[in-house]
Design a protein around this motif. Sequence first.
Motif, PDB file in Angstrom:
ATOM      1  N   LEU A 485     -26.280  36.149  26.295  1.00 29.38           N
ATOM      2  CA  LEU A 485     -27.575  35.563  25.966  1.00 29.38           C
ATOM      3  C   LEU A 485     -28.702  36.563  26.203  1.00 29.38           C
ATOM      4  N   SER A 488     -28.691  39.042  23.438  1.00 26.84           N
ATOM      5  CA  SER A 488     -29.215  38.481  22.190  1.00 26.84           C
ATOM      6  C   SER A 488     -30.745  38.511  22.191  1.00 26.84           C
ATOM      7  N   LYS A 785     -24.359  26.864  16.360  1.00 26.50           N
ATOM      8  CA  LYS A 785     -25.525  27.277  17.145  1.00 26.50           C
ATOM      9  C   LYS A 785     -25.344  28.681  17.711  1.00 26.50           C
ATOM     10  N   ASN A 786     -24.668  28.818  18.841  1.00 32.40           N
ATOM     11  CA  ASN A 786     -24.521  30.126  19.485  1.00 32.40           C
ATOM     12  C   ASN A 786     -23.110  30.696  19.360  1.00 32.40           C
ATOM     13  N   GLU A 787     -22.347  30.198  18.392  1.00 34.51           N
ATOM     14  CA  GLU A 787     -21.024  30.746  18.135  1.00 34.51           C
ATOM     15  C   GLU A 787     -20.553  30.302  16.753  1.00 34.51           C
ATOM     16  N   LYS A 803     -18.763  34.714  19.470  1.00 34.70           N
ATOM     17  CA  LYS A 803     -20.025  34.401  20.120  1.00 34.70           C
ATOM     18  C   LYS A 803     -21.195  35.021  19.355  1.00 34.70           C
ATOM     19  N   PRO A 805     -24.796  34.574  20.501  1.00 37.47           N
ATOM     20  CA  PRO A 805     -25.899  34.064  21.336  1.00 37.47           C
ATOM     21  C   PRO A 805     -27.238  34.329  20.654  1.00 37.47           C
ATOM     22  N   GLY A 807     -28.163  32.340  18.129  1.00 37.79           N
ATOM     23  CA  GLY A 807     -28.111  31.633  16.852  1.00 37.79           C
ATOM     24  C   GLY A 807     -27.317  32.356  15.788  1.00 37.79           C
ATOM     25  N   SER A 822     -28.120  35.402  10.846  1.00 37.24           N
ATOM     26  CA  SER A 822     -28.754  34.460  11.768  1.00 37.24           C
ATOM     27  C   SER A 822     -30.201  34.205  11.366  1.00 37.24           C
TER      28      SER A 822
END
Length: 837
Positions: A485, A488, A785-787, A803, A805, A807, A822
């Motif tokens: 995260l 990201s 969402k994050n994956e 993954k 992270p 978005g 993304s």
Amino acid sequence: MLKEKFLLGIFLLSSGIHAAGMASLIDEALYLFEMKGEYAEAQAILEKVSVEGDIEDKEAAFFNLGKIFELSGNHSSALFYYREALTLTTSDKIAYYLAGKITALDSSPEPLVKNYHKLTSPVTRVFPGEPPAIVLENGQLFRFQNQKWTVSPSALIPENAIVHAVSSTGIWFSLPDNFTLHFQPHQSQKKGNVYPLNSQVTSFLLVSPNQAVVNTERELFFASAEGVRYSVNNRYKDCLLSGVFSHTNQLILNCPDNALHLIQVNDGSENAVISQVGPIQNVLVRQEGIILTTANSIWFYKPLRNWGAAWHISGGNIEDVSFFGKHLAVLESSGNLLLLDLENGNTLSKISTGGEEIHPMHQGMLGVFTQEGTLTVFDTLLAPLWKFHFGQRLSAPPVYIAETTFLPLANNTLAAINPLYYGKKPLVSQILAEEASRLSQHNHWSQVDTILDSLFRLEPGNATAWFLHAVSLERSDAPKEKQQLAWSEVARFSIEDPDHAPAILNHYSHVIGARYVKVLHTSPRTLYPSLFGDSQNLYTVDVATESIQNINPENGTVRWVRSLGKLENSPVMLYSDQSFIIASGFKLNFYHFGRENLPPESLELPGKPFQMHATNQAVYISTWNGFLIKVLKQKLQFAWSRKIFTLPFHFTVNENTVSVASLDGEILQLDENSGQILRKTAPLHTPVAGLQKADSLLVITLNDNQIRILTPQFEKQAEINTKQGIASLQTLNIAGKSYLLAGQSGQLISLYETKSGNHLWSYQGQGSIFVSPVIHENMAWIDQKNEIIGIALPEGTVKQRFKTPGGSGPPLILNRTLFSASPKKLLYAFPLSENRK
């Protein structure tokens, strides 16, 4: 001393002609100061002018007081008066000069942000004035009084009131449930004026503190303290009130007939009409004339001269436009910022930005804001002065006050910044970031973390701070999710830095196990970039900039960018057999890849396309006005065209037939070769949301959460009732057996047997943009969402995870590589060879 006297003279010449009395007082003060050295007497005179004079007088007095105190060695007082002069000046040159003087006297780093005000919800509307006011999403009204924002509660203003304006004397609001307009004076405890309405207010314009022009669904009227001066019934329905041209006292209405209607403010009589071919998007008004913009054109009208355009220019799609000093600033959807000469429309300067909106800041400064939260400020030649990252986009325009500029941010905060900062000295956050970087090089990470705490409070989106934070988490073996995260955020905040972004994104790709992560150079308005292509080419269409990009799928670099010409907001697109088909308006364009330098083949259609489908030999199009068309690819000509319905409809192509379903449930079967109707059914009496084939069966998606499966003879084979609305439906063939995969509005993904309608499994997803899985080798891939996850078919178990992270977007799989674009404009590429869980 002679140089300072010369500068004083320059200021007096540039500040204009003052009232005779004040001008003579300033002259007297300068004489006492320069010739006699009587500082105290000169100071007393200038302080008198600073209180009693007009704005120009006060500016001159403050400037000269600053100079007197500077020459006498009292730098703190000099700074005070220079800052006061800077808040008042309307001259770019003097503003830059004063900013330089302030920096010379005080070179300490600038904190920029004075403080962050936490609110209960985001700011949605801003009312400039004395004092300014803001309205929050939850309906709360705040006014700036006594140097702070205070809630403006009143028992006389109901909670459900819609505030239209806040003037210096009162609040204009309407009530949605009883069709009334109200003016409530600020200080009065009695109910103010009430104006009965016949419908909802659709547009409102404050003419003076106690007068307004109001447009409703049925009438336009002028409201004042004396009542309604005049009203015009029905003529200006759906027109937007865009301003008043003060020279002629004409009200400007932007109307759905693609025209500006100019009417007299006093009596409502129409005087002139300025017509355009397309919708008018922006209208700017000031004493020189009227600026209007359409999709990609700017027009300047001078009503005092004649009603023809003084000039007009065309270019890229326009995102935002603003007066900037004596010029016009234009932000294109591509991110290009242009400075135009207001007299002739010539481009004076141009620079590439990633901005999505522009706002003039203090004198001689233009702010460009990105959706990620970066504010870049440019001077009058569009040279960057400074940059700051708030980590949040604007939720409403800035609020300007002499001593402070307030930026409403999307995370329910008001950032109060110093409006007098011109980038002539370093920012405190910049100094802290440099110190943290130096300490990290010596492995003093405990000290780095302490500095980062302060740095995040000052500048939440500082890219260096996020980079060091991510590295610190790696060094401390923090949980992988937390590391990913952080990286990201590093990637998101660094994409506007071409010098550091490649290295940061390269590291980020290793952290999440991607082949690479690259920046997508698309418009800020393109929130969900779509991808298509083959093993050799990856493409993305940027509708906002009306262009298509060819991306090398091996490394993510852009090979070429091509203009697609004029596009509507939602064109219908189709990729097939090394060609790209796009329908916009009444035109169908075929682009053949490998022949990028050639213009497209075009075909005029009898209606605007609603749906398209391609086979090896033909393209089928349904239109909004009810036509079904077959176009032969090789010759690019109509095979046939049939008027089937009067409204748009869904269709699916079989080997020898075409099945169609109107939106209200009428189903027909047509001969594929001729378009003649072969069979029709009785209407279903239920709105149809989709139609497709599954082997020999016909699958209809209905708006009442139902999937109906029909035989080739249109007899009901099976019926599926879903728990939620159906967002997507795909027909699958796995090991010779037919299945239906439904994505539902509540993020539920379900698999059914086609023939029986039996439910096999459901997976509760989260955060998918379109809830439409991509099928590849018996796996259903979908953004979460994050994956991005891979669900095994037909078992329904998650077998792989990638993954993302920060978005992700809908995936695309080419040559055993999974791509995702993304919303943060990052292109992910993941290899499918590895087994992930």
